[in-house]
Write a protein that holds these residues in place. Sequence first.
Motif, PDB file in Angstrom:
ATOM      1  N   LEU A 112     -60.499  68.371  12.072  1.00 29.84           N
ATOM      2  CA  LEU A 112     -61.797  68.055  12.680  1.00 29.84           C
ATOM      3  C   LEU A 112     -62.746  69.247  12.591  1.00 29.84           C
ATOM      4  O   LEU A 112     -62.446  70.336  13.088  1.00 29.84           O
ATOM      5  N   PHE A 113     -63.870  69.009  11.953  1.00 31.43           N
ATOM      6  CA  PHE A 113     -64.890  70.041  11.747  1.00 31.43           C
ATOM      7  C   PHE A 113     -66.166  69.555  12.415  1.00 31.43           C
ATOM      8  O   PHE A 113     -66.477  68.370  12.377  1.00 31.43           O
ATOM      9  N   SER A 114     -66.906  70.448  13.030  1.00 33.03           N
ATOM     10  CA  SER A 114     -68.185  69.997  13.585  1.00 33.03           C
ATOM     11  C   SER A 114     -69.284  70.982  13.263  1.00 33.03           C
ATOM     12  O   SER A 114     -69.040  72.174  13.054  1.00 33.03           O
ATOM     13  N   ASN A 115     -70.486  70.464  13.200  1.00 29.43           N
ATOM     14  CA  ASN A 115     -71.658  71.324  13.077  1.00 29.43           C
ATOM     15  C   ASN A 115     -72.684  70.870  14.106  1.00 29.43           C
ATOM     16  O   ASN A 115     -72.949  69.684  14.255  1.00 29.43           O
ATOM     17  N   THR A 116     -73.224  71.847  14.786  1.00 29.65           N
ATOM     18  CA  THR A 116     -74.229  71.566  15.789  1.00 29.65           C
ATOM     19  C   THR A 116     -75.476  72.339  15.398  1.00 29.65           C
ATOM     20  O   THR A 116     -75.403  73.532  15.123  1.00 29.65           O
ATOM     21  N   SER A 117     -76.608  71.637  15.320  1.00 35.86           N
ATOM     22  CA  SER A 117     -77.834  72.313  14.890  1.00 35.86           C
ATOM     23  C   SER A 117     -78.943  72.101  15.900  1.00 35.86           C
ATOM     24  O   SER A 117     -79.078  71.010  16.463  1.00 35.86           O
ATOM     25  N   VAL A 118     -79.711  73.137  16.097  1.00 36.98           N
ATOM     26  CA  VAL A 118     -80.966  73.017  16.835  1.00 36.98           C
ATOM     27  C   VAL A 118     -82.050  73.436  15.848  1.00 36.98           C
ATOM     28  O   VAL A 118     -81.983  74.523  15.267  1.00 36.98           O
ATOM     29  N   ILE A 119     -83.008  72.550  15.639  1.00 37.37           N
ATOM     30  CA  ILE A 119     -83.962  72.751  14.547  1.00 37.37           C
ATOM     31  C   ILE A 119     -85.386  72.584  15.071  1.00 37.37           C
ATOM     32  O   ILE A 119     -85.657  71.676  15.859  1.00 37.37           O
TER      33      ILE A 119
ATOM     34  N   GLN B 216     -66.846  65.943  11.261  1.00 40.59           N
ATOM     35  CA  GLN B 216     -66.175  65.412  10.087  1.00 40.59           C
ATOM     36  C   GLN B 216     -64.688  65.378  10.406  1.00 40.59           C
ATOM     37  O   GLN B 216     -64.112  66.392  10.801  1.00 40.59           O
ATOM     38  N   TYR B 217     -64.133  64.215  10.254  1.00 40.11           N
ATOM     39  CA  TYR B 217     -62.730  64.069  10.585  1.00 40.11           C
ATOM     40  C   TYR B 217     -61.978  63.663   9.325  1.00 40.11           C
ATOM     41  O   TYR B 217     -62.226  62.597   8.760  1.00 40.11           O
ATOM     42  N   TYR B 218     -61.083  64.541   8.884  1.00 42.65           N
ATOM     43  CA  TYR B 218     -60.330  64.289   7.656  1.00 42.65           C
ATOM     44  C   TYR B 218     -59.066  63.538   8.041  1.00 42.65           C
ATOM     45  O   TYR B 218     -57.998  64.117   8.220  1.00 42.65           O
ATOM     46  N   LEU B 219     -59.220  62.237   8.234  1.00 40.68           N
ATOM     47  CA  LEU B 219     -58.164  61.400   8.788  1.00 40.68           C
ATOM     48  C   LEU B 219     -56.904  61.480   7.933  1.00 40.68           C
ATOM     49  O   LEU B 219     -55.838  61.790   8.426  1.00 40.68           O
TER      50      LEU B 219
ATOM     51  N   ASN C 200     -59.169  58.654   3.753  1.00 38.12           N
ATOM     52  CA  ASN C 200     -60.351  58.443   4.604  1.00 38.12           C
ATOM     53  C   ASN C 200     -60.910  59.763   5.124  1.00 38.12           C
ATOM     54  O   ASN C 200     -60.178  60.560   5.700  1.00 38.12           O
ATOM     55  N   THR C 201     -62.183  59.976   4.927  1.00 36.14           N
ATOM     56  CA  THR C 201     -62.861  61.107   5.548  1.00 36.14           C
ATOM     57  C   THR C 201     -64.023  60.545   6.366  1.00 36.14           C
ATOM     58  O   THR C 201     -64.942  59.926   5.815  1.00 36.14           O
TER      59      THR C 201
END
Lengths: 274, 771
Positions: B346-353, B385-388, B392-393
């Motif tokens: 499990l990968f995550s990205n959080t952005s404030v733009i 992003q979950y690399y099941l 399946n991604t």
Amino acid sequence: MHFRTSNTVIIFIALMPLFSCKEIIDINTVVAEPQIVVEAGIGTNETPVVYLTKTVDIDNLNEFPAVGNAKITMTDDKGRSVTLVESSPGQYIGATPALTGKVGNTYQLTIETGSKIITAAGTIPSQVKMDSVKILNSIYPGGGSPLNSSQKADFYEIKVKYSDPVNEENYYRFVISLNGKVTSSNNVYDDKWNNGKQVETNLIMYNPDIKAGDLIGVEMQCIDKAVFEYFKSMRNSNGPRNASSPANPYTNLNGSLLGFFSAHTVERREFRIN
Amino acid sequence: MRKLICITIFVTLSLTILASVRHTISGTVSDITNGESLAGSTILVKEIQGVGVSTNAYGYFSLTLPDGKYTLVVSYLGYKTVEIPVVYSENRQYNIKLSPDAQQLSDFEISAKTKNNNIISTQMGAEKLEVKEISKIPVLFGEADILKTLKLTPGIKSVGEGNGGMYVRGGNNSQNLILMDEATVYNADHLLGFFSTFNSDAIKDIQMFKGTASAEYGGRTSSVLDVKMKEGNNQNYHVGGGIGLISSRLSVEGPIVKDKSSFLISGRRTYADLFLKLSPDELINNNQLYFYDLNMKANYIINDKNRLYLSGYFGRDVFKFQDRFGINWGNSTATLRWNHIWNEKLFSNTSVIYSDFDYNIDILQDAGFTLKSIIKNWNFKHEFQYYLNNKNTLSFGLNSIYHTIIPGQLELADSSKIQPLTLQKKYALDNALYFSNEWKPFYNLNISYGLRWSVYHLLGPGDFFTYLNGQVNSTTTYAKGQIVKTYSNIEPRLNIAWILSESNSIKTSYTRNTQHLHLISNSTSTMPTDLWIPSSNNVKPEIGDQLSVGYFRNFKNDRYQLSGEIYYRWMYNQIDLKNGADINANDKIEGELLFGKGRAYGIELLLKKKQGKLTGWIGYTYSRTERLIDGINNNRWYPAKQDIIHDISVVAIYDFNKKWSASASWVFNTGSAVTFPSGKYLINGNIQYYYTERNGYRMPDYHRLDIGATRLLKKTKKFESSLNFSVYNAYGHKNPFSIDFEQDENNPAKTNAVMTYLFTYVPSVTYNFKF
């Protein structure tokens, strides 16, 4: 506030000559069926005037055939009616003073020519008079020093002051003429930004050929919304360069695409150049 | 016998159990020389056909396999492919570093498998450009430009000369979502479109989606252009730049803490106006005309699980005519991102733009005033992003954008006679939830599907009108934060790739997109003063549906790539403007709008050669695009101005030897649609033109050849320099900027069609350096 969008376009366009070149090219325009063009009006205390002409192809010379032998009548909502007479080819006038423009009256125009019937209606709005008019001869509109020493004062700024009434929507049109010939007629304003205020419009004329003794005419008309829309939509029908796709102005005529009928107030001033 | 069967069953079972013990290898792929992450590199499992994964936008991957010994083949175009033997017995993290392939021109080592990504990926209607590739293509004033290069590929058009707009598959310029490090770029042009806002020195890669972009993108109906800035070299300090005739560039990058953090600062300034000073004419030499822009980025690897990025862009165009009027405009953007690895899958990205675009018009005369206009947004994006498993991604996330539009604000000099004026500000909240899955059910079938649910609110405070025949019919006043209007839309996305063999595949895709910000323009070219308006009770969201089918084939060991795509696009709630409408300083603009629909279809053919001494492509597009707007052209279909029917582009880059390379590009397209008069008449003493239909005529065919050559002057480990020569419009064809009908100066009774053209030959020289 008379800041118009076209100003920004003009700013960009001002830049273009720095890079650009021009060349006359051949464009094969479509030969379209000639259309009848109606220029009809009735002013306060004036008899109606109607001009009928036809369109010509782009490649033709600017000689526009008059449309004669039309049957033109004008009636008002008080039951008066007049049949216009053709005073010269294509020019029709109300020859008798039986019907003249009055504020508040609605006028119905009917034109029969060949198999075509063109109609239109308009109401003369209440009159707003000019408070003052002055003409400034300037090197550059808005003042400022000449850009180079050879620049002459070829701009004429016609400044008209009037007091917009607060309780109604008003539409104004100014027609400028030089020695009796109309030079600029698409100057229309509404009161969206200055309702109820004293307004000073600045009509700018550029003409290096004006000489002493010439006569500048200023005519102020109060027009109805349909005529205002006609002239407003005409702004980009010939357009500044690169204006959005041009189209015929929104006419208030039924049965014809081109032209307009205006019922309006009239106030004229004249200035002799010295 | 029975025993034997039992044992067999036992062994089979235990093997199955053993085989079903799975572990995950995850990590990043980056460039060994500068630490830049490599998004979109492929990791394939040599032992199992059709199993593999691509790195995400941050270079991250995760691949789960049954325990065992495998070989991972990691590749990225322009880099040496590496084969990594791995043992899956526990979860591991690998940070893979690739080295640039100096010998890539001879393409011996790259295995065939890794170069057919165009065949196996579900993506169609996409162009991926490498900055290296772009820098060799000749352009105006010798400035490498990604937008100009994109317009050399099928389906992406510009309309005539001197119009910066980009028209993708029949869409309008304002229907492209242009992102720089996730931040919206509202106006991608400098100097009326002769340059783009993207400084190639600061750009890492560019991805253009003409068809279906994944569900994370939304808000525009036509296309997505996703531009990523370089992160900055985290190994060594470098300075690079270029000195050209009308512009210069400089960039500095390097580690802040080696291997952990880096920065990049890249700036650009044009000085075209210096040439104006040479003119003896005071009307010309007293003008200003330039732009500058600045890209900045820094990133920090906190630890194996967390990484921060901060990037920003600031650019401005300045034009001043005498001391009379001036206009300046520009974009600014800022993006803060946090990558977090929750676990091996499990990968995550959080952005404030943040991003904005503003323009200021200054009237500098005695009764001077300034008209200011701004559009800006705050954007929060949280994506996982979950690399099941290796089939399946999953991606899912939420996106919330708060828009503020200040359409016009008049600031006055004390002496001004004009009334102060502030147009009503507009506020809107654009929320979206989305998910998508990259699914590989079989080795020869790749499917990606997704859904984006967008919920849009127009917010108070302010007066909101309803209109009847263009006239205000009723007015409702809303308080701050009160919801004026809500639109909810479901936007499905689907891509299917059916891999016929390693060298050919068939793909199809469908997408729906909605758009809540609409650009209103009363000019045929793109102007910074064009007006953005939000969806409202009067203006419905624009909707675009697109269906496309394509065939992809590689020849000669993937040296040649051929693709053919057919698309059809439906466009709803399209917006146009009444004749003569004021767009600036008009609170009641919605009463001046006309609404309708559009359709576009076409065929795009592209033959690309990606390797060898000669590289480049040939593209051909047949396309039509039409509009049906209530109140235009007697309510009949008419061609949109970007209805360019045939379009050919040829790009060739040839590396003669280590010192010299040359390039050429040639474009040809049939004319865009334009409205010319079909007659003239006299009214009020003036000549007026009579029009029979909208866009019923065609501009002349457009064609142009640009040539360029690059001479490497010096190349050592420490210093590299080169000279670039280019000629724009090498055979001097006069391509019209506009065609106007004017009365003949000598014979006022005659009307001429007058063509204005801008450039014939424009030679330029640029000196580039890097140390």
